[in-house]
Design an enzyme around this catalytic site. Structure first.
Site, PDB file in Angstrom:
ATOM      1  N   ARG A   1      10.981 -27.956  52.030  1.00 57.09           N
ATOM      2  CA  ARG A   1      12.230 -27.319  52.448  1.00 57.09           C
ATOM      3  C   ARG A   1      12.321 -25.934  51.820  1.00 57.09           C
ATOM      4  NH1 ARG A   1      12.170 -30.480  55.958  1.00 57.09           N
ATOM      5  NH2 ARG A   1      13.742 -32.033  56.527  1.00 57.09           N
TER       6      ARG A   1
ATOM      7  N   HIS B   1       8.007 -24.238  61.001  1.00 56.58           N
ATOM      8  CA  HIS B   1       8.333 -25.635  60.637  1.00 56.58           C
ATOM      9  C   HIS B   1       7.475 -26.612  61.464  1.00 56.58           C
ATOM     10  CE1 HIS B   1      11.626 -28.249  58.708  1.00 56.58           C
ATOM     11  NE2 HIS B   1      10.589 -29.017  59.003  1.00 56.58           N
TER      12      HIS B   1
HETATM   13  P1  NAP Z   1       9.220 -38.915  49.251  1.00 55.60           P
HETATM   14  O1  NAP Z   1       8.281 -39.994  49.644  1.00 55.60           O
HETATM   15  O2  NAP Z   1      10.635 -39.255  48.976  1.00 55.60           O
HETATM   16  O3  NAP Z   1       8.587 -38.210  47.952  1.00 55.60           O
HETATM   17  C1  NAP Z   1       9.291 -37.287  47.184  1.00 55.60           C
HETATM   18  C2  NAP Z   1       8.471 -36.954  45.941  1.00 55.60           C
HETATM   19  O4  NAP Z   1       9.169 -35.941  45.216  1.00 55.60           O
HETATM   20  C3  NAP Z   1       8.315 -38.156  45.000  1.00 55.60           C
HETATM   21  O5  NAP Z   1       7.034 -38.149  44.415  1.00 55.60           O
HETATM   22  C4  NAP Z   1       9.371 -37.892  43.925  1.00 55.60           C
HETATM   23  O6  NAP Z   1       9.060 -38.420  42.653  1.00 55.60           O
HETATM   24  C5  NAP Z   1       9.352 -36.371  43.869  1.00 55.60           C
HETATM   25  N1  NAP Z   1      10.609 -35.834  43.358  1.00 55.60           N
HETATM   26  C6  NAP Z   1      11.826 -35.864  43.930  1.00 55.60           C
HETATM   27  N2  NAP Z   1      12.737 -35.270  43.146  1.00 55.60           N
HETATM   28  C7  NAP Z   1      12.072 -34.867  42.052  1.00 55.60           C
HETATM   29  C8  NAP Z   1      12.462 -34.200  40.856  1.00 55.60           C
HETATM   30  N3  NAP Z   1      13.717 -33.835  40.641  1.00 55.60           N
HETATM   31  N4  NAP Z   1      11.508 -33.938  39.936  1.00 55.60           N
HETATM   32  C9  NAP Z   1      10.230 -34.318  40.134  1.00 55.60           C
HETATM   33  N5  NAP Z   1       9.794 -34.956  41.237  1.00 55.60           N
HETATM   34  C10 NAP Z   1      10.713 -35.229  42.175  1.00 55.60           C
HETATM   35  O7  NAP Z   1       9.229 -37.751  50.330  1.00 55.60           O
HETATM   36  P2  NAP Z   1       8.098 -37.423  51.414  1.00 55.60           P
HETATM   37  O8  NAP Z   1       8.124 -38.389  52.532  1.00 55.60           O
HETATM   38  O9  NAP Z   1       6.817 -37.213  50.704  1.00 55.60           O
HETATM   39  O10 NAP Z   1       8.654 -36.035  52.008  1.00 55.60           O
HETATM   40  C11 NAP Z   1       8.841 -34.886  51.195  1.00 55.60           C
HETATM   41  C12 NAP Z   1       9.608 -33.832  51.962  1.00 55.60           C
HETATM   42  O11 NAP Z   1       8.779 -33.242  52.964  1.00 55.60           O
HETATM   43  C13 NAP Z   1      10.790 -34.341  52.782  1.00 55.60           C
HETATM   44  O12 NAP Z   1      11.928 -34.505  51.946  1.00 55.60           O
HETATM   45  C14 NAP Z   1      11.001 -33.235  53.786  1.00 55.60           C
HETATM   46  O13 NAP Z   1      11.895 -32.278  53.250  1.00 55.60           O
HETATM   47  C15 NAP Z   1       9.627 -32.583  53.895  1.00 55.60           C
HETATM   48  N6  NAP Z   1       9.029 -32.682  55.246  1.00 55.60           N
HETATM   49  C16 NAP Z   1       8.636 -31.528  55.854  1.00 55.60           C
HETATM   50  C17 NAP Z   1       8.045 -31.579  57.106  1.00 55.60           C
HETATM   51  C18 NAP Z   1       7.577 -30.325  57.792  1.00 55.60           C
HETATM   52  O14 NAP Z   1       7.136 -30.387  58.947  1.00 55.60           O
HETATM   53  N7  NAP Z   1       7.620 -29.177  57.158  1.00 55.60           N
HETATM   54  C19 NAP Z   1       7.861 -32.819  57.744  1.00 55.60           C
HETATM   55  C20 NAP Z   1       8.288 -33.973  57.115  1.00 55.60           C
HETATM   56  C21 NAP Z   1       8.864 -33.909  55.845  1.00 55.60           C
HETATM   57  P3  NAP Z   1       8.879 -40.020  42.426  1.00 55.60           P
HETATM   58  O15 NAP Z   1       7.623 -40.404  43.161  1.00 55.60           O
HETATM   59  O16 NAP Z   1       8.737 -40.143  40.969  1.00 55.60           O
HETATM   60  O17 NAP Z   1      10.109 -40.665  43.007  1.00 55.60           O
END
Ligand code: NAP
Length: 313
Positions: A228, A276
């Site tokens: 994001r 995006h």
């Molecule tokens: P996820 O499975 O919820 O993983 C989030 C990761 O971030 C986890 O490892 C979490 O740690 C870590 N995290 C969250 N808050 C943190 C903090 N304050 N300090 C340190 N680490 C932190 O999410 P995901 O499915 O991988 O997706 C990630 C993001 O990608 C989504 O939220 C979305 O914004 C983005 N996205 C972008 C696209 C695009 O096309 N550009 C497409 C889809 C998604 P823990 O493992 O310890 O909980």
């Protein structure tokens, strides 16, 4: 057969496409659009499938138990439901994770093999061979090691990069250094050539990457932001690009999307702009994930793994 409401803020053709695929995939439920549901039917609805819904549209279903988002990023929905007793399940689709991992690899290679530099050289008709950096010498660090981060880390280790990750809780991935906390982040950033951001946008990650942390990167480091826009303080990034502390940024996400035609980012030679597109949802695989989650809930009454509203992800 129970009614499920499908609420979408997407444009009408995408909405129709989603509806058709969801109906085809989840035949045991009657999936309806809000305009097909009257007030008394609305009271009986316990599940909503949503894609960028207007919060007012959700409020029409007073007895919702849970919502299934068709997107992986749910920061807006988290804010919309934070005071309500509704669970939020976001999309966790292995196909989406694979697509993101491919993007991370593609744009890491783009930076590793100096494509922005060669593109500029071509514009200047400059014939100049830059040193080639072996993947085993390149330190690639990923912020976030969740569904998308872990798939990306796995892909990066296959190409022998020196791979690190930073997350809230410790991780044990073969061949990956795992860091946590602010000291861990500072240490990791100081040892990074390419930084990939895959952190969700939450209260804790908003503008996390500002001047202070980005300055910890070694001079000449490169950045990829695929989660994001608002996780990065854009003006701090622009200053660090202008001073050449950061050599190049690949940005797929922005604080305001679409990026305004007047935004100077378009013409910044040190930024690659993507619209995006690093991991678009695949409607067919996403619909299967949603169908499995809903069928499993009907069979067991157990809501699938849901978002921690306090953590924001
Ligand atoms: P996820 O499975 O919820 O993983 C989030 C990761 O971030 C986890 O490892 C979490 O740690 C870590 N995290 C969250 N808050 C943190 C903090 N304050 N300090 C340190 N680490 C932190 O999410 P995901 O499915 O991988 O997706 C990630 C993001 O990608 C989504 O939220 C979305 O914004 C983005 N996205 C972008 C696209 C695009 O096309 N550009 C497409 C889809 C998604 P823990 O493992 O310890 O909980």
């Amino acid at each position: 057969m129970k009614n499920i409401v499908f609420i979408s803020g997407s444009e009408s053709s995408a909405q129709q496409q989603w509806l058709a695929i969801l109906k085809q995939t989840l035949v045991s439920e009657n999936i309806l659009l809000p305009e097909q549901i009257d007030e008394s039917q609305a009271k009986a609805i316990d599940i909503a499938i949503v894609a960028n819904p207007d919060p007012k549209a959700l409020a029409k279903y007073p007895n919702l138990i849970w919502i299934h988002s068709l997107w992986a990023g749910v920061e807006r929905l988290v804010a919309d439901i934070k005071d309500k007793p509704i669970k939020l399940v976001r999309l966790e689709d292995p196909q989406l994770a694979k697509t993101m991992a491919e993007s991370v690899l593609a744009w890491t290679l783009y930076l590793q093999r100096q494509m922005p530099e060669y593109s500029q050289q071509q514009s200047n008709k400059a014939w100049h061979q830059l040193p080639t950096i072996a993947s085993s010498e390149l330190r690639v660090s990923v912020l976030g090691a969740g569904v998308l981060g872990s798939a990306s880390l796995n892909m990066l280790t296959k190409l022998d990069y020196q791979v690190s990750c930073w997350s809230r809780t410790p991780k044990q991935f073969a061949g990956v250094n795992s860091y946590q906390g602010s000291t861990g982040l500072t240490t990791m950033l100081g040892n990074t050539d390419i930084l990939v951001n895959l952190l969700p946008l939450t209260n804790n990650t908003h503008h996390l990457l500002g001047n202070e942390l980005l300055s910890k990167l070694p001079k000449g480091a490169k950045l990829i932001n695929f989660s994001r826009g608002a996780v990065i303080d854009t003006s701090a990034l622009l200053n660090l690009l202008a001073s050449s502390h950061i050599a190049h940024a690949v940005l797929d996400v922005f604080e305001h999307e679409p990026l305004s035609p007047n935004d100077s980012i378009w013409n910044n030679p040190n930024i690659t702009v993507l619209p995006h597109i690093s991991a678009p949802t695949n409607m067919h695989t996403a619909a299967k994930v949603v169908a499995n989650n809903i069928s499993s809930y009907r069979a067991t009454n157990i809501i699938p793994n849901s978002v921690d509203i306090n953590q924001g992800y």
